[in-house]
Design an enzyme around this catalytic site. Structure first.
Site, PDB file in Angstrom:
ATOM      1  N   ARG A 163       3.593   0.213   7.066  1.00  0.00           N
ATOM      2  CA  ARG A 163       4.259  -0.437   8.220  1.00  0.00           C
ATOM      3  C   ARG A 163       5.780  -0.438   8.034  1.00  0.00           C
ATOM      4  O   ARG A 163       6.464  -1.405   8.369  1.00  0.00           O
ATOM      5  CB  ARG A 163       3.778  -1.885   8.389  1.00  0.00           C
ATOM      6  CG  ARG A 163       2.344  -2.032   8.777  1.00  0.00           C
ATOM      7  CD  ARG A 163       2.090  -1.479  10.191  1.00  0.00           C
ATOM      8  NE  ARG A 163       0.755  -1.801  10.653  1.00  0.00           N
ATOM      9  CZ  ARG A 163      -0.340  -1.134  10.319  1.00  0.00           C
ATOM     10  NH1 ARG A 163      -0.280  -0.092   9.515  1.00  0.00           N
ATOM     11  NH2 ARG A 163      -1.512  -1.483  10.810  1.00  0.00           N
ATOM     12  N   SER A 237      -1.625  -7.094  14.766  1.00  0.00           N
ATOM     13  CA  SER A 237      -1.519  -7.852  13.512  1.00  0.00           C
ATOM     14  C   SER A 237      -0.156  -8.535  13.464  1.00  0.00           C
ATOM     15  O   SER A 237       0.865  -7.872  13.588  1.00  0.00           O
ATOM     16  CB  SER A 237      -1.631  -6.918  12.317  1.00  0.00           C
ATOM     17  OG  SER A 237      -2.898  -6.332  12.262  1.00  0.00           O
ATOM     18  N   GLU A 332       4.952  -9.234  10.528  1.00  0.00           N
ATOM     19  CA  GLU A 332       5.036  -7.798  10.787  1.00  0.00           C
ATOM     20  C   GLU A 332       5.720  -7.517  12.127  1.00  0.00           C
ATOM     21  O   GLU A 332       6.434  -6.532  12.278  1.00  0.00           O
ATOM     22  CB  GLU A 332       3.615  -7.227  10.771  1.00  0.00           C
ATOM     23  CG  GLU A 332       3.542  -5.729  10.667  1.00  0.00           C
ATOM     24  CD  GLU A 332       2.967  -5.100  11.908  1.00  0.00           C
ATOM     25  OE1 GLU A 332       3.393  -4.002  12.235  1.00  0.00           O
ATOM     26  OE2 GLU A 332       2.103  -5.714  12.551  1.00  0.00           O
TER      27      GLU A 332
HETATM   28  N1  EPU Z   1     -11.061 -10.375   7.502  1.00  0.00           N
HETATM   29  C1  EPU Z   1     -11.553 -11.652   7.469  1.00  0.00           C
HETATM   30  N2  EPU Z   1     -11.310 -12.473   8.539  1.00  0.00           N
HETATM   31  C2  EPU Z   1     -10.620 -12.080   9.622  1.00  0.00           C
HETATM   32  C3  EPU Z   1     -10.089 -10.771   9.647  1.00  0.00           C
HETATM   33  C4  EPU Z   1     -10.322  -9.931   8.575  1.00  0.00           C
HETATM   34  O1  EPU Z   1     -12.194 -12.053   6.521  1.00  0.00           O
HETATM   35  O2  EPU Z   1     -10.451 -12.888  10.532  1.00  0.00           O
HETATM   36  C5  EPU Z   1     -11.336  -9.463   6.355  1.00  0.00           C
HETATM   37  C6  EPU Z   1     -12.670  -8.753   6.519  1.00  0.00           C
HETATM   38  O3  EPU Z   1     -13.258  -8.639   5.256  1.00  0.00           O
HETATM   39  C7  EPU Z   1     -12.289  -7.378   6.995  1.00  0.00           C
HETATM   40  C8  EPU Z   1     -10.957  -7.171   6.292  1.00  0.00           C
HETATM   41  O4  EPU Z   1     -10.359  -8.457   6.281  1.00  0.00           O
HETATM   42  O5  EPU Z   1     -13.223  -6.426   6.610  1.00  0.00           O
HETATM   43  C9  EPU Z   1     -10.048  -6.188   6.989  1.00  0.00           C
HETATM   44  O6  EPU Z   1      -9.985  -6.495   8.373  1.00  0.00           O
HETATM   45  P1  EPU Z   1      -9.697  -5.339   9.448  1.00  0.00           P
HETATM   46  O7  EPU Z   1     -10.527  -4.138   9.183  1.00  0.00           O
HETATM   47  O8  EPU Z   1      -9.773  -5.964  10.805  1.00  0.00           O
HETATM   48  O9  EPU Z   1      -8.218  -4.885   9.108  1.00  0.00           O
HETATM   49  P2  EPU Z   1      -6.886  -5.689   8.773  1.00  0.00           P
HETATM   50  O10 EPU Z   1      -6.532  -5.428   7.363  1.00  0.00           O
HETATM   51  O11 EPU Z   1      -7.009  -7.120   9.205  1.00  0.00           O
HETATM   52  C10 EPU Z   1      -5.329  -3.663   9.313  1.00  0.00           C
HETATM   53  C11 EPU Z   1      -4.145  -3.378  10.196  1.00  0.00           C
HETATM   54  C12 EPU Z   1      -4.575  -3.207  11.639  1.00  0.00           C
HETATM   55  C13 EPU Z   1      -5.566  -2.047  11.706  1.00  0.00           C
HETATM   56  C14 EPU Z   1      -6.762  -2.357  10.784  1.00  0.00           C
HETATM   57  C15 EPU Z   1      -7.703  -1.193  10.672  1.00  0.00           C
HETATM   58  C16 EPU Z   1      -2.230  -4.430   9.101  1.00  0.00           C
HETATM   59  C17 EPU Z   1      -1.217  -5.521   9.158  1.00  0.00           C
HETATM   60  N3  EPU Z   1      -3.159  -4.447  10.069  1.00  0.00           N
HETATM   61  O12 EPU Z   1      -5.854  -4.935   9.729  1.00  0.00           O
HETATM   62  O13 EPU Z   1      -3.422  -2.851  12.395  1.00  0.00           O
HETATM   63  O14 EPU Z   1      -6.024  -1.851  13.028  1.00  0.00           O
HETATM   64  O15 EPU Z   1      -6.286  -2.609   9.445  1.00  0.00           O
HETATM   65  O16 EPU Z   1      -7.106  -0.185   9.931  1.00  0.00           O
HETATM   66  O17 EPU Z   1      -2.176  -3.594   8.211  1.00  0.00           O
HETATM   67  C18 EPU Z   1      -1.646  -3.734  13.713  1.00  0.00           C
HETATM   68  O18 EPU Z   1      -0.871  -3.312  12.848  1.00  0.00           O
HETATM   69  O19 EPU Z   1      -1.225  -4.318  14.745  1.00  0.00           O
HETATM   70  C19 EPU Z   1      -3.077  -3.571  13.528  1.00  0.00           C
HETATM   71  C20 EPU Z   1      -3.972  -4.057  14.384  1.00  0.00           C
END
Ligand code: EPU
Length: 336
Positions: A163, A237, A332
């Site tokens: 990012r 995010s 972010e």
């Molecule tokens: N999780 C929880 N609770 C929640 C959300 C997530 O426990 O409420 C845990 C779960 O275990 C889940 C893990 O976190 O499996 C990862 O969650 P997710 O796959 O939704 O991804 P993220 O790490 O929360 C990142 C990016 C997203 C992107 C997704 C998929 C960042 C800041 N965010 O989110 O990007 O879509 O991975 O690759 O790196 C954005 O930047 O606006 C964005 C949406």
């Protein structure tokens, strides 16, 4: 050429009400360069607004908002296995990705349904489901705000990170991106390493997925987990996933065996959504801002929220995550 006292509410996906003293849309590089000369002569501060999908407007904008509306997609080079495709900054990101897919130009399908414009995408090196823009990036053209001179940036010039890019660091607010070029593949290889995609495809009984299947899976996952900004104001995010030293992670893992984390070189990346959920904030509301029920990393406008409501909520979350885990969450989204 300038609109005066323009409302920005429909121009930011958080749907926050704020005005800009002046606003101008530009459709060509020549118009942009002309405008920059006027701006320099009048000494006006400038805010560049693409899709407005990664900002929180905490106040009115005192200067000029420039909205790049340059359009066009063209193939610059067509070789045996690869193509170089150029898209203008004002193109909608998702539409561009789907257009490439339909032409048989692959590599961007995991980045389907990300809101925003092509011109904004390199600034934070958008990423999702195991792919970042840097993986398919070729080069870009940007115009210097001070001089109006166009310059080409190669992959290494952009200093892409998680990012992050040179346009958020040393060259913050120094350039306006007008065109971005991608090197895409004509071979239908797919990237499935992000767990959610493989699970989604398996559930659909798709065993040899094509890029179009991956795009559809990503679209379904995003629609399930992330609020549609057309219906619920948000900026994706809100925080970055924090990257911490291995030693701190070992302590946390000992205390919280279920902590969600991914190796990141020598360090460890934590799922900020998990941390926030553990503090009890998921689904809660403070003032007119809230934490999305299905993804704790996403803050939402519950209706009529101002920038200060969103920031008050963000600070409360940062405070509680720091108190519970000793980890700082970095915002972010861009705060204006
Ligand atoms: N999780 C929880 N609770 C929640 C959300 C997530 O426990 O409420 C845990 C779960 O275990 C889940 C893990 O976190 O499996 C990862 O969650 P997710 O796959 O939704 O991804 P993220 O790490 O929360 C990142 C990016 C997203 C992107 C997704 C998929 C960042 C800041 N965010 O989110 O990007 O879509 O991975 O690759 O790196 C954005 O930047 O606006 C964005 C949406």
């Amino acid at each position: 050429m300038f609109l005066e006292n323009a409302s920005l509410q429909a121009r930011n996906t958080f749907a926050i009400a704020a005005n800009s003293r002046f606003l101008a849309e530009v459709t060509t590089s020549a118009q942009l360069i002309d405008l920059l000369h006027t701006v320099t002569a009048k000494n006006l501060p400038v805010l560049v607004l693409g899709g407005g999908s990664n900002i929180v407007l905490s106040q009115d904008v005192a200067g000029l908002v420039i909205c790049p509306k340059l359009m066009g997609i063209r193939c610059l080079e067509d070789q045996n296995d690869t193509v170089i495709i150029e898209a203008a900054a004002g193109e909608n990101w998702h539409d561009f990705v789907q257009y490439c897919l339909a032409q048989g130009w692959y590599g961007l399908e995991n980045l389907s349904l990300i809101p925003g414009t092509v011109g904004a995408a390199p600034i934070q090196n958008i990423g999702a489901y195991g792919v970042e823009i840097k993986d398919c990036f070729h080069s870009l053209t940007a115009v210097a705000r001070q001089t109006g001179i166009a310059r080409e940036f190669s992959l290494s010039d952009c200093l892409f990170g998680y990012r992050d890019s040179v346009f958020k660091q040393a060259l913050k607010d120094a350039y306006i991106i007008t065109h971005v070029r991608f090197q895409l593949s004509k071979k239908a290889t797919v990237k499935l390493q992000y767990g959610d995609i493989a699970a989604e495809l398996a559930q659909q009984h798709i065993h040899s997925p094509l890029p179009v299947d991956v795009a559809r899976a990503v679209i379904r996952i995003r629609q399930r987990k992330l609020p549609d900004p057309a219906k619920i104001g948000n900026a994706g995010s809100f925080f970055k996933n924090p990257v911490i030293p291995q030693a701190l992670f070992s302590d946390l893992k000992h205390q919280y065996p279920n902590i969600v984390a991914y190796p990141q070189g020598e360090q460890v990346k934590l799922a900020a959504g998990w941390l926030i959920e553990q503090t009890g904030w998921k689904g809660r509301t403070l003032g007119k801002a809230g934490v999305y029920e299905k993804q704790a990393l996403v803050l939402v406008n519950r209706g009529g929220a101002q920038g200060k409501d969103v920031l008050a909520l963000a600070h409360a979350i940062q405070r509680d995550v720091l108190a519970k885990f000793g980890v700082s969450l970095e915002i972010e989204a861009n705060i204006i």
